[in-house]
Design an enzyme around this catalytic site. Sequence first.
Site, PDB file in Angstrom:
ATOM      1  N   ASN A 215      -2.347  -1.730 -16.723  1.00 13.46           N
ATOM      2  CA  ASN A 215      -2.045  -3.159 -16.616  1.00 13.46           C
ATOM      3  C   ASN A 215      -0.546  -3.378 -16.778  1.00 13.46           C
ATOM      4  O   ASN A 215       0.203  -2.436 -17.009  1.00 13.46           O
ATOM      5  CB  ASN A 215      -2.869  -3.960 -17.636  1.00 13.46           C
ATOM      6  CG  ASN A 215      -2.515  -3.586 -19.064  1.00 13.46           C
ATOM      7  OD1 ASN A 215      -1.391  -3.790 -19.505  1.00 13.46           O
ATOM      8  ND2 ASN A 215      -3.481  -3.020 -19.779  1.00 13.46           N
ATOM      9  N   ASP A 284     -10.175  -3.110 -21.030  1.00 14.22           N
ATOM     10  CA  ASP A 284     -11.538  -3.431 -21.479  1.00 14.22           C
ATOM     11  C   ASP A 284     -12.518  -2.347 -21.044  1.00 14.22           C
ATOM     12  O   ASP A 284     -13.524  -2.115 -21.701  1.00 14.22           O
ATOM     13  CB  ASP A 284     -11.976  -4.777 -20.896  1.00 14.22           C
ATOM     14  CG  ASP A 284     -11.170  -5.918 -21.505  1.00 14.22           C
ATOM     15  OD1 ASP A 284     -10.840  -5.815 -22.706  1.00 14.22           O
ATOM     16  OD2 ASP A 284     -10.844  -6.886 -20.786  1.00 14.22           O
ATOM     17  N   PRO A 310     -14.073   0.487 -26.720  1.00 18.07           N
ATOM     18  CA  PRO A 310     -14.278  -0.170 -28.012  1.00 18.07           C
ATOM     19  C   PRO A 310     -13.210  -1.234 -28.241  1.00 18.07           C
ATOM     20  O   PRO A 310     -12.082  -1.102 -27.763  1.00 18.07           O
ATOM     21  CB  PRO A 310     -14.113   0.981 -29.016  1.00 18.07           C
ATOM     22  CG  PRO A 310     -13.372   2.040 -28.288  1.00 18.07           C
ATOM     23  CD  PRO A 310     -13.680   1.884 -26.833  1.00 18.07           C
ATOM     24  N   ILE A 312     -10.738  -2.424 -30.563  1.00 12.33           N
ATOM     25  CA  ILE A 312     -10.064  -1.842 -31.733  1.00 12.33           C
ATOM     26  C   ILE A 312      -9.884  -2.897 -32.823  1.00 12.33           C
ATOM     27  O   ILE A 312     -10.156  -2.669 -34.001  1.00 12.33           O
ATOM     28  CB  ILE A 312      -8.706  -1.241 -31.324  1.00 12.33           C
ATOM     29  CG1 ILE A 312      -8.907  -0.198 -30.217  1.00 12.33           C
ATOM     30  CG2 ILE A 312      -8.008  -0.605 -32.517  1.00 12.33           C
ATOM     31  CD1 ILE A 312      -7.626   0.237 -29.529  1.00 12.33           C
ATOM     32  N   PHE A 328      -3.891 -11.071 -30.471  1.00 13.11           N
ATOM     33  CA  PHE A 328      -3.255 -11.870 -29.427  1.00 13.11           C
ATOM     34  C   PHE A 328      -4.318 -12.273 -28.410  1.00 13.11           C
ATOM     35  O   PHE A 328      -5.310 -11.559 -28.235  1.00 13.11           O
ATOM     36  CB  PHE A 328      -2.161 -11.060 -28.725  1.00 13.11           C
ATOM     37  CG  PHE A 328      -0.854 -11.119 -29.447  1.00 13.11           C
ATOM     38  CD1 PHE A 328       0.203 -11.861 -28.944  1.00 13.11           C
ATOM     39  CD2 PHE A 328      -0.682 -10.457 -30.652  1.00 13.11           C
ATOM     40  CE1 PHE A 328       1.405 -11.948 -29.628  1.00 13.11           C
ATOM     41  CE2 PHE A 328       0.515 -10.528 -31.342  1.00 13.11           C
ATOM     42  CZ  PHE A 328       1.568 -11.274 -30.821  1.00 13.11           C
ATOM     43  N   LYS A 346     -13.911 -12.295 -33.207  1.00 14.35           N
ATOM     44  CA  LYS A 346     -13.394 -10.994 -33.639  1.00 14.35           C
ATOM     45  C   LYS A 346     -13.330 -10.895 -35.163  1.00 14.35           C
ATOM     46  O   LYS A 346     -13.044  -9.827 -35.702  1.00 14.35           O
ATOM     47  CB  LYS A 346     -12.007 -10.737 -33.038  1.00 14.35           C
ATOM     48  CG  LYS A 346     -12.073 -10.476 -31.535  1.00 14.35           C
ATOM     49  CD  LYS A 346     -10.723 -10.090 -30.987  1.00 14.35           C
ATOM     50  CE  LYS A 346     -10.727 -10.035 -29.482  1.00 14.35           C
ATOM     51  NZ  LYS A 346     -10.759  -8.677 -28.946  1.00 14.35           N
TER      52      LYS A 346
HETATM   53  O1  C5P Z   1     -10.792  -9.744 -26.160  1.00 14.81           O
HETATM   54  P1  C5P Z   1      -9.354  -9.722 -25.727  1.00 14.81           P
HETATM   55  O2  C5P Z   1      -8.999  -8.487 -24.984  1.00 14.81           O
HETATM   56  O3  C5P Z   1      -8.898 -10.953 -25.032  1.00 14.81           O
HETATM   57  O4  C5P Z   1      -8.582  -9.717 -27.122  1.00 14.81           O
HETATM   58  C1  C5P Z   1      -7.220  -9.506 -27.202  1.00 14.81           C
HETATM   59  C2  C5P Z   1      -6.866  -9.024 -28.590  1.00 14.81           C
HETATM   60  O5  C5P Z   1      -7.727  -7.952 -29.000  1.00 14.81           O
HETATM   61  C3  C5P Z   1      -5.487  -8.410 -28.617  1.00 14.81           C
HETATM   62  O6  C5P Z   1      -4.985  -8.601 -29.914  1.00 14.81           O
HETATM   63  C4  C5P Z   1      -5.747  -6.946 -28.322  1.00 14.81           C
HETATM   64  O7  C5P Z   1      -4.701  -6.125 -28.811  1.00 14.81           O
HETATM   65  C5  C5P Z   1      -7.049  -6.701 -29.049  1.00 14.81           C
HETATM   66  N1  C5P Z   1      -7.922  -5.722 -28.395  1.00 14.81           N
HETATM   67  C6  C5P Z   1      -8.198  -4.515 -28.998  1.00 14.81           C
HETATM   68  N2  C5P Z   1      -9.032  -3.615 -28.399  1.00 14.81           N
HETATM   69  C7  C5P Z   1      -9.612  -3.892 -27.225  1.00 14.81           C
HETATM   70  C8  C5P Z   1      -9.348  -5.115 -26.590  1.00 14.81           C
HETATM   71  C9  C5P Z   1      -8.488  -6.010 -27.192  1.00 14.81           C
HETATM   72  O8  C5P Z   1      -7.661  -4.248 -30.080  1.00 14.81           O
HETATM   73  N3  C5P Z   1     -10.408  -3.004 -26.658  1.00 14.81           N
END
Ligand code: C5P
Length: 410
Positions: A215, A284, A310, A312, A328, A346
Amino acid sequence: MTVSDHFRLRDRHILLGVTGGIAAYKTAELARLLVRAGADVQVVMTEAAGIFIGGSTFQAITGRPVRRSLFDPAHEAAMGHIELARWAELILVAPASADFLARLHAGLADDLLSTLCLASEAPLAVAPAMNRNMWRHPATAANVEALRVRGVRVWGPAEGEQACGDQGPGRLLEPAELLVRVGEWLGQGSLIGRKAVVTAGPTREPLDPVRFLGNRSSGKMGYAVAEALVREGADVILVSGPVSLDVPSGVRRVSVETALAMREAVLDAVTGVDLFVACAAVADYRPRQIVDQKIKKTEETLRLELVRNPDILREVAALPDRPFCVGFAAETDALAVHAEAKRKAKGIDMIAANLVGGGEGFETDDNALLVLWEGGWLELPRQQKTRLAEQLVSVIAESMDAQATIEDPR
Ligand code: C5P
């Protein structure tokens, strides 16, 4: 130096390492300034340093006998080298010679100073001083870069006329400048003594040996947050996807590629940490299979099967002794509504949301954020990501303090 600087360094334990170089005479002045600022200074000299300056000079200035040898029974009986390593709140090696930087990089422990650098958990700063060609040599550059990645602060060198008559980079920073840096590092900041893990950048999810799904995240925001945290005194590990940014001074970087590797690195680093800031644009999904050979373009269409990665941040937020968690959210519409829903889903303490699409957010130098937490919100107007990160970090620090007060109302 102001009155508040004076109080900042009062009784702080500074281990001042001196290695062999003509600039060692300037370290005597630095020791004097540190002592005058109230610090408790222990000088440790390498053998080569003794060629350039006498130990009695430092002893007279600091009031403490200089330490030189790893196996000096007299000193070891009073304060053994491991005790000395524990005593130090900051180790500053000034001047740090090319040789010492190489030995530090290699992890050698064949004299007292290098052993202390290995044995101590105190933050380490080096102020290099050497001939400009030695400084520019790829070997020195590689050593310095590796030390930076480990979180060692590199102060200087300055440019100018050198003892050998050359002109260029390699001069020790002036003692007054080094004093200011010590003061900034030890004395300031709303997050002194706090540990933080930050994720930044994109992840790459390989398809075959040459291709990946990725990305557009530049990593700039995460790097700026890591830098702002360090400036507030936090001890920061930055788990970074592939980006083309330098490691901010004082930050330890762990480089990863995939979401799974990022998860592993974060879970490794996050134990006992006070703060987790997830800035990374984690993919994702990842391809179910990574093909061993380069995929050939024989078919008209190609189907990729993807599996969920997953989350994180969610995982860290669910840990039993979890740190304060900041996420974020990049949204294309209804920023506040979606961001708050994400914060709740979350299970995190704070979310920083920004609008994306139409050239906003990714790959740019500036951004705007809407920061939401339980019972509060704040809009941070569009500005440089570095400034924005500083403001975000001060909101985080305030929120962490407020939370600590609620948990422990004494
Ligand atoms: O669910 P979304 O991807 O919109 O959430 C974004 C937030 O979750 C960001 O802080 C991103 O760093 C974190 N994130 C993560 N692991 C993932 C997806 C998103 O830590 N697999």
